[in-house]
Scaffold this active site. Sequence first.
Site, PDB file in Angstrom:
ATOM      1  N   LYS A 191       0.857  -1.168   0.000  1.00  0.00           N
ATOM      2  CA  LYS A 191       0.000   0.000   0.000  1.00  0.00           C
ATOM      3  C   LYS A 191       0.903   1.232   0.000  1.00  0.00           C
ATOM      4  CE  LYS A 191      -4.240  -1.806   0.868  1.00  0.00           C
ATOM      5  NZ  LYS A 191      -5.487  -1.456   0.178  1.00  0.00           N
ATOM      6  N   LYS A 195     -13.578  -7.277  -6.178  1.00  0.00           N
ATOM      7  CA  LYS A 195     -13.948  -7.507  -4.777  1.00  0.00           C
ATOM      8  C   LYS A 195     -15.464  -7.731  -4.749  1.00  0.00           C
ATOM      9  CE  LYS A 195     -10.367  -4.648  -2.576  1.00  0.00           C
ATOM     10  NZ  LYS A 195      -9.719  -3.810  -3.602  1.00  0.00           N
TER      11      LYS A 195
END
Length: 349
Positions: free
Chosen positions: A162, A270
């Site tokens: 990230k 997702k």
Amino acid sequence: MSLQLSFSPHTLQFKFDARTSRGAISEHKVYFVKVWDTATPEVYGRGECAPLAGLSLDHRPDLEQKLRQVAELVNNQQVELSVDAELPQELGLQEWPALRFALETALLDLENGGKGLLYDNAFSRGEAGIPINGLVWMGDRDFMQQQIEQKLKDGYTCLKLKIGSLDFTTELELLQRIREVAGADRLTVRVDANGAFPPQEAFKKLERLAKYELHSIEQPIRQGQPKEMAQLCAYTPVPIALDEELIGVREPQAKEALLERIKPQYIILKPTLVGGLAASAEWIRMAEERRMGWWMTSALESNIGLNAIAQFTARYQITLPQGLGTGQLYHNNIPSPLQIRQGELWRGI
């Protein structure tokens, strides 16, 4: 078959503050949905509704009210659920992707005996693992370096970092350290910017990132800027994967239009965010028709949601590491046969 439905809240506690470019979270409130036939109440299917703050369309104050409404419609036989049919339009779930995913997976679970076995494949039988990326969370440099070292010790051959919250130079230094340990031939590296780059700075940042031979970057700029994203995808030195860009795009024509306009190198799915497994399957079909790569990612669900996504993923020919390793994030996760071994997700029997 006369089906009944109930739900219960559960607050998952992170082992550490999970930071993204949108901020830090220490807990995640989810709802477990249970579906059973009145003739055999001891057999039931479970699903998970786990919307994410700042991302999910159904992370809103009236979610519990909506769950209650759906339960009343089903339990009073005003709307009939079936294990072998699509979710009824009368439930009004178009704007509730996480709830669609929960009901869809609960019904699949019930259809297959209610023991968490949604599909019959090598993964669900415990005969094969799914390669996954090791997720490195945002934090200070020492915290991120510690995670990187541990993931390498754990046998991962793909890391995902990230980025977007630290100084960009510091993030480049972390990537340099990784590459000093393992080159691109030994270790695949992905980064996820969560839309953190301003459009006017994005290309220059991508040029600097390209030095580290990255597999891809997720969502370099914020979603909803199709012209700018299309330009980046056309000229980027680092392959781009769309993630948040897919949220809220429901109609088949809109999905096709988005892929045709932006032409990403990859899409990331997702189910909690895009509306369930059927919606994910539609995205996959469209991406493959256009020779775009894809992979599945969990959205911080508990092991109930992760189990469903992993079994669904294993129905496909897997060519890339998937984003399915979030089950170890919580102090109070749901017991499950899922295990991570040498950078792969396995399901015990």
